[in-house]
Design a protein around this motif. Structure first.
Motif, PDB file in Angstrom:
ATOM      1  N   LEU A  61       0.814  -1.218   0.000  1.00  0.00           N
ATOM      2  CA  LEU A  61       0.000   0.000   0.000  1.00  0.00           C
ATOM      3  C   LEU A  61       0.849   1.272   0.000  1.00  0.00           C
ATOM      4  O   LEU A  61       0.433   2.294  -0.550  1.00  0.00           O
ATOM      5  N   GLN A  62       2.034   1.249   0.594  1.00  0.00           N
ATOM      6  CA  GLN A  62       2.864   2.454   0.630  1.00  0.00           C
ATOM      7  C   GLN A  62       3.301   2.892  -0.755  1.00  0.00           C
ATOM      8  O   GLN A  62       3.740   4.028  -0.942  1.00  0.00           O
ATOM      9  N   LEU A  63       3.194   1.991  -1.736  1.00  0.00           N
ATOM     10  CA  LEU A  63       3.574   2.324  -3.100  1.00  0.00           C
ATOM     11  C   LEU A  63       2.474   3.095  -3.828  1.00  0.00           C
ATOM     12  O   LEU A  63       2.718   3.637  -4.914  1.00  0.00           O
ATOM     13  N   MET A  64       1.293   3.174  -3.265  1.00  0.00           N
ATOM     14  CA  MET A  64       0.145   3.775  -3.931  1.00  0.00           C
ATOM     15  C   MET A  64       0.381   5.226  -4.359  1.00  0.00           C
ATOM     16  O   MET A  64       0.087   5.586  -5.515  1.00  0.00           O
ATOM     17  N   PRO A  65       0.922   6.136  -3.528  1.00  0.00           N
ATOM     18  CA  PRO A  65       1.127   7.522  -3.986  1.00  0.00           C
ATOM     19  C   PRO A  65       2.027   7.619  -5.208  1.00  0.00           C
ATOM     20  O   PRO A  65       1.750   8.378  -6.137  1.00  0.00           O
ATOM     21  N   CYS A  66       3.107   6.847  -5.236  1.00  0.00           N
ATOM     22  CA  CYS A  66       4.034   6.903  -6.369  1.00  0.00           C
ATOM     23  C   CYS A  66       3.381   6.388  -7.648  1.00  0.00           C
ATOM     24  O   CYS A  66       3.614   6.927  -8.736  1.00  0.00           O
ATOM     25  N   LEU A  67       2.557   5.359  -7.531  1.00  0.00           N
ATOM     26  CA  LEU A  67       1.870   4.837  -8.712  1.00  0.00           C
ATOM     27  C   LEU A  67       0.857   5.843  -9.243  1.00  0.00           C
ATOM     28  O   LEU A  67       0.759   6.061 -10.468  1.00  0.00           O
ATOM     29  N   LEU A  68       0.091   6.445  -8.350  1.00  0.00           N
ATOM     30  CA  LEU A  68      -0.924   7.396  -8.788  1.00  0.00           C
ATOM     31  C   LEU A  68      -0.292   8.626  -9.440  1.00  0.00           C
ATOM     32  O   LEU A  68      -0.832   9.159 -10.421  1.00  0.00           O
ATOM     33  N   GLN A  69       0.855   9.068  -8.924  1.00  0.00           N
ATOM     34  CA  GLN A  69       1.526  10.227  -9.516  1.00  0.00           C
ATOM     35  C   GLN A  69       2.010   9.947 -10.924  1.00  0.00           C
ATOM     36  O   GLN A  69       2.182  10.880 -11.713  1.00  0.00           O
ATOM     37  N   ARG A  70       2.240   8.685 -11.277  1.00  0.00           N
ATOM     38  CA  ARG A  70       2.696   8.327 -12.619  1.00  0.00           C
ATOM     39  C   ARG A  70       1.541   7.981 -13.560  1.00  0.00           C
ATOM     40  O   ARG A  70       1.773   7.479 -14.664  1.00  0.00           O
ATOM     41  N   GLY A  71       0.327   8.219 -13.105  1.00  0.00           N
ATOM     42  CA  GLY A  71      -0.820   7.999 -13.960  1.00  0.00           C
ATOM     43  C   GLY A  71      -1.351   6.587 -13.975  1.00  0.00           C
ATOM     44  O   GLY A  71      -2.198   6.253 -14.816  1.00  0.00           O
ATOM     45  N   VAL A  72      -0.882   5.745 -13.087  1.00  0.00           N
ATOM     46  CA  VAL A  72      -1.375   4.366 -13.035  1.00  0.00           C
ATOM     47  C   VAL A  72      -2.795   4.374 -12.478  1.00  0.00           C
ATOM     48  O   VAL A  72      -3.080   5.031 -11.460  1.00  0.00           O
ATOM     49  N   ASP A  73      -3.685   3.664 -13.152  1.00  0.00           N
ATOM     50  CA  ASP A  73      -5.069   3.528 -12.692  1.00  0.00           C
ATOM     51  C   ASP A  73      -5.108   2.380 -11.689  1.00  0.00           C
ATOM     52  O   ASP A  73      -5.298   1.220 -12.056  1.00  0.00           O
ATOM     53  N   ALA A  74      -4.912   2.702 -10.414  1.00  0.00           N
ATOM     54  CA  ALA A  74      -4.727   1.682  -9.388  1.00  0.00           C
ATOM     55  C   ALA A  74      -5.998   1.485  -8.580  1.00  0.00           C
ATOM     56  O   ALA A  74      -6.732   2.431  -8.287  1.00  0.00           O
ATOM     57  N   CYS A  75      -6.242   0.236  -8.237  1.00  0.00           N
ATOM     58  CA  CYS A  75      -7.284  -0.129  -7.285  1.00  0.00           C
ATOM     59  C   CYS A  75      -6.662  -1.047  -6.248  1.00  0.00           C
ATOM     60  O   CYS A  75      -5.509  -1.473  -6.389  1.00  0.00           O
ATOM     61  N   VAL A  76      -7.412  -1.356  -5.205  1.00  0.00           N
ATOM     62  CA  VAL A  76      -6.896  -2.176  -4.111  1.00  0.00           C
ATOM     63  C   VAL A  76      -7.772  -3.410  -3.981  1.00  0.00           C
ATOM     64  O   VAL A  76      -9.005  -3.325  -4.041  1.00  0.00           O
ATOM     65  N   ALA A  77      -7.107  -4.566  -3.805  1.00  0.00           N
ATOM     66  CA  ALA A  77      -7.840  -5.827  -3.653  1.00  0.00           C
ATOM     67  C   ALA A  77      -7.352  -6.534  -2.394  1.00  0.00           C
ATOM     68  O   ALA A  77      -6.161  -6.818  -2.258  1.00  0.00           O
ATOM     69  N   GLY A  78      -8.271  -6.763  -1.468  1.00  0.00           N
ATOM     70  CA  GLY A  78      -7.962  -7.574  -0.302  1.00  0.00           C
ATOM     71  C   GLY A  78      -7.267  -6.874   0.835  1.00  0.00           C
ATOM     72  O   GLY A  78      -6.838  -7.532   1.782  1.00  0.00           O
ATOM     73  N   ALA A  79      -7.122  -5.550   0.821  1.00  0.00           N
ATOM     74  CA  ALA A  79      -6.497  -4.854   1.949  1.00  0.00           C
ATOM     75  C   ALA A  79      -7.436  -4.909   3.161  1.00  0.00           C
ATOM     76  O   ALA A  79      -8.650  -4.790   3.034  1.00  0.00           O
ATOM     77  N   GLU A  80      -6.875  -5.071   4.338  1.00  0.00           N
ATOM     78  CA  GLU A  80      -7.688  -5.185   5.550  1.00  0.00           C
ATOM     79  C   GLU A  80      -7.330  -4.093   6.555  1.00  0.00           C
ATOM     80  O   GLU A  80      -8.117  -3.204   6.832  1.00  0.00           O
ATOM     81  N   THR A  81      -6.103  -4.143   7.072  1.00  0.00           N
ATOM     82  CA  THR A  81      -5.733  -3.191   8.124  1.00  0.00           C
ATOM     83  C   THR A  81      -5.516  -1.784   7.584  1.00  0.00           C
ATOM     84  O   THR A  81      -5.556  -0.817   8.345  1.00  0.00           O
TER      85      THR A  81
END
Length: 812
Positions: free
Chosen positions: A44-64
């Protein structure tokens, strides 16, 4: 500060900062900014860097991390699991996971997955986690994606932070085994020489992923695939229907076609300036391979451009060497060789219509030989071997018309090449040829472009030689030319010339002239940036050339240096050194500094790689020793197992023997007890006997004392008796002698009497002789007498004789 989810606050994947930037760059290099599902809490900590590069990201199975995600990325969609994410988004192409433990991998691979799986793994994780991840994926038809090779430099940087990114995919491009992995590395290396728009031909086995790797990793316009085994009895270039000219040929390592056949194929199928790359195996086993490679290339008219060898061990470094040097030898442990060769002749290049092309791409219009662009001019397209490029440039200059764009281009290449060697005699020759070329009127826009470039490079050569006046004059000549006749991109030379003139004047103590030249540099940049026809900057707006905007950026960067110099040196009390250091903080300067640092890092990395290769060799040697030791241990273990079996039998036999021994001991104990009892009895009897003997001995001792006293008495008495006996013996001897005399006398008398009696016998023939024994005579007489008187006389005589004889015996 954004609070992290509880699971990420604990030690785990720290993907923020430089690590996150590198990982995001690697993800985009492999898959681009497409639809991606981040699986679980760890990435999950990688999410900001991916979004800044235009990656269309979603999350699957995150709990905490759900609360943190909702607070800081509210627009990101969350799905309970990956299968629902794929159902909810048909455009989902990839997922990003943290490699799970081996026991959880089977469940992951058995589920529904997108076409690409990106996995983050820590280098500190056990080696079996990564290997089992790849092996488990391979069992389901997943292999390493070839575009992972393009992210290898990012991967090297990630290794320094303790992370790796694995990309696995399904399909023809997947690399499924170590053999394909080695072929993929060579294909990616050779693919770097595929020019944009090339038509490529890949000669491979049907199961090889080489063609897919070329498609994924290059800008080739078309990739043809041919199976070498399908040629049959024909030579590759003679096979029916195989005459399509190509710009690049890649022949993977195989044994169907020989090196000579592949070289002849390249000679017949390549266009001019085309390239051939071939991977050759078993280099270490054949010391003559290099010479055979040179001979095959020379026979086909190909020029060796680049060559690499690889060590014998998995993961060994790929090192470059100069194949044109006949004295070079590859290390004895090498197992693979890759050669890229250049085709100076060949089939003609396709001709593009020139009337509608801008000056920056009108090669067919202005060059007598358009192939010169791909052979010696365009960086990134031209041949990379400096000696070969210099030879081709000299040849092109000598064969071209003195005023043509071809001659100007070849001469400019030779001038820039001079900076690598710096020979004064060659500089005089080149500068003379440059001055001759500048005297003529440009025959076309491209020839004018080379006049500008030659004037600028001549000025820098004069500056290098210390001829400042000639250098300033040539820089001024550059400024006097209107480069917009060709393209605003040529303004890089005028702006750079004005910047150089300003610093030369500043060094000579003329700040006013320096400022004037720097103002001229800014004016040149303004005019070039305001040029109305952007076709001469980028070409077509719909399909722009990739070199246009970087060139314009370099022009603006030099203008920025001029602006900084103008501002800093104009401040009162500012030293020249301070002005220089502040004015040259530019993209170009930072780039050069980064290149120097990168060169130092590459040198250090090369040294480390050499050390690593040595350590690998040591490792493999020690591993071989360890393997042999393990084999010995296994044999010893087998011996131990057999020994254990034997030992079990021995133990069983020992147990039986021990029981028998105990039984015998019991019997022996009983016997010993019986013997002890008997011996005790005997000892008691002996003791009793001893006591009796002792008493008897005491008694005997007493008796012995008495006997000894008695003996002494008897001995004294015996001595006295002996003395008396001796006297008696003497007397007896005398008596005996007397008796002997009397006996002899009586015997004589008796013999006379017997003789007389014999006469009375009737038979005188039996008369005894005088010497006969008287007793025998008497017996004979006695037996022959019948008359009583005679018997009486005889008996009386005999009795008398016997008495005398007994007397005589007693006397003796």
């Amino acid at each position: 500060m954004n609070p992290l989810p509880p699971a990420l606050e604990a030690p785990g994947l720290e993907l923020a900062g430089a690590v996150g930037q590198l990982l995001a760059d690697a993800v985009c290099t492999i898959m681009g900014p497409t639809r991606l599902a981040v699986v679980g809490d760890d990435p999950l900590q990688l999410m900001p860097c991916l979004l800044q590069r235009g990656v269309d990201a979603c999350v699957a199975g995150a709990e905490t991390g759900t609360a943190w995600l909702a607070a800081h990325h509210p627009g990101v969609t969350r799905f309970p699991n990956l299968e629902l994410a794929m159902q909810g988004s048909s455009a989902l192409r990839a997922c990003l996971v943290h490699v799970p433990a081996p026991k959880e991998q089977s469940a992951f691979w058995s589920g529904q997955l997108p076409e690409l799986v990106l996995a983050v793994i820590r280098t500190t994780a056990p080696a079996n986690v990564r290997e089992q991840w790849i092996q488990r994926g391979a069992q389901s038809g997943w292999g390493q994606h070839p575009r992972q090779l393009l992210a290898s430099r990012i991967g090297d940087a990630l290794d320094a932070f303790g992370y790796r990114l694995l990309a696995l995919s399904r399909g023809s491009a997947a690399v499924l085994n170590p053999e394909q992995s080695a072929a993929a590395e060579w294909a990616e290396l050779a693919g770097r020489f595929v020019r944009p728009g090339d038509r490529a031909l890949v000669m491979q086995r049907p199961e090889s992923p080489t063609a897919s790797i070329v498609e994924q990793c290059t800008r080739a316009a078309c990739v043809d695939v041919e199976d070498p085994s399908a040629f049959g009895v024909h030579e590759p270039f003679e096979a029916p229907g195989r005459q399509q000219p190509v710009d690049f040929i890649l022949a993977e390592q195989q044994s169907v076609l020989t090196l000579r056949q592949v070289a002849r194929l390249a000679c017949h199928r390549l266009r001019r300036t085309g390239r051939m790359a071939i991977a050759i195996g078993a280099a270490a086993a054949d010391p003559a391979l290099l010479q055979r490679t040179r001979d095959a290339l020379n026979e086909a008219g190909l020029i060796p451009e680049r060559a690499w060898w690889q060590g014998a061990f998995a993961g060994s470094s790929i090192a470059e060497f100069d194949l044109t040097d006949s004295t070079v030898e590859i290390p004895s442990g090498s197992t693979a060789l890759c050669v890229v060769a250049y085709c100076p002749s060949g089939l003609p290049l396709p001709v593009r219509p020139a009337e509608k092309l801008p000056n920056i791409t009108a090669f067919d219009r202005d060059y007598d030989d358009p192939a010169i662009v791909r052979s010696i001019i365009a960086i990134g397209l031209r041949i990379e071997h400096p000696d070969v490029r210099r030879r081709l440039a000299r040849q092109a200059f000598e064969q071209a018309s003195p005023t043509s764009a071809d001659a100007g281009a070849a001469l400019c290449v030779l001038c820039y090449d001079w900076f690598e060697r710096g020979e004064t005699a060659e500089a005089d020759m080149l500068l003379g040829q440059v001055n001759d070329y500048l005297q003529h009127e440009a025959v076309n826009p491209t020839a004018f472009r080379w006049q500008v470039s030659l004037a600028y490079v001549a000025a820098t050569m004069y500056q290098r030689l210390g001829l400042r006046s000639l250098s300033k004059a040539m820089f001024a000549h550059v400024l006097a030319l209107d480069v917009r006749r060709y393209s605003p991109l040529l303004g890089t030379k005028t702006v750079a010339a004005a910047l150089a003139l300003g610093w030369m004047c500043h060094a000579e103590g003329d700040p006013e002239s320096a400022h004037a030249f720097w103002i001229r540099a800014l004016e040149e940049a303004r005019q070039m940036a305001a040029f109305p026809d952007w076709a001469e900057v980028i070409g077509s707006l719909e399909a722009p050339e990739t070199f246009g905007m970087p060139e314009l950026a370099a022009l603006i960067d030099d203008a920025g240096r001029a602006a900084a110099a103008l501002r800093v040196t104009g401040e009162p009390g500012r030293s020249a050194a301070k002005g220089w250091s502040l004015a040259n903080v530019s993209m170009a300067q930072r780039s050069r500094r980064s290149e120097l640092e990168s060169a130092a890092a590459r040198h250090w990395a090369t040294q480390l790689q050499i050390g690593k290769d040595w350590l690998d060799a040591q490792y493999h040697e020690l591993f071989g020793q360890l393997s042999r030791a393990q084999a010995e241990l296994e044999r010893a273990a087998d011996d131990i197992d057999r020994g254990r079996e034997s030992y079990a039998g021995v133990v069983a036999a020992y147990t039986i023997a021990h029981k028998e021994h105990e039984r015998l001991i019991e019997i022996k104990d009983e016997e010993q007890q019986e013997q002890h009892r008997q011996w005790s009895q005997r000892v008691d009897a002996i003791d009793a006997s001893y006591e009796g003997l002792r008493a008897a001995y005491v008694l005997a001792s007493r008796n012995h004392a008495a006997d000894r006293a008695e003996f002494e008495t008897d001995r004294a008495r015996y001595a006295a008796d002996l003395e008396l006996s001796e006297r008696a013996r003497i007397e007896a001897d005398a008596a005996l002698a007397e008796m002997s005399r009397n006996g002899m006398r009586d015997l004589a008398e008796l013999r006379a009497a017997v003789t007389e009696l014999a006469k009375l016998l009737p038979d005188s023939s039996d008369a005894p002789a005088a010497q006969d024994d008287p007793m025998r005579i008497v017996e004979r007489i006695s037996s022959g007498m019948d008359a009583p008187p005679a018997r009486w006389v005889m008996k009386s005589t005999i009795a008398l004789a016997e008495r005398r004889i007994r007397r005589d015996k007693r006397g003796h």
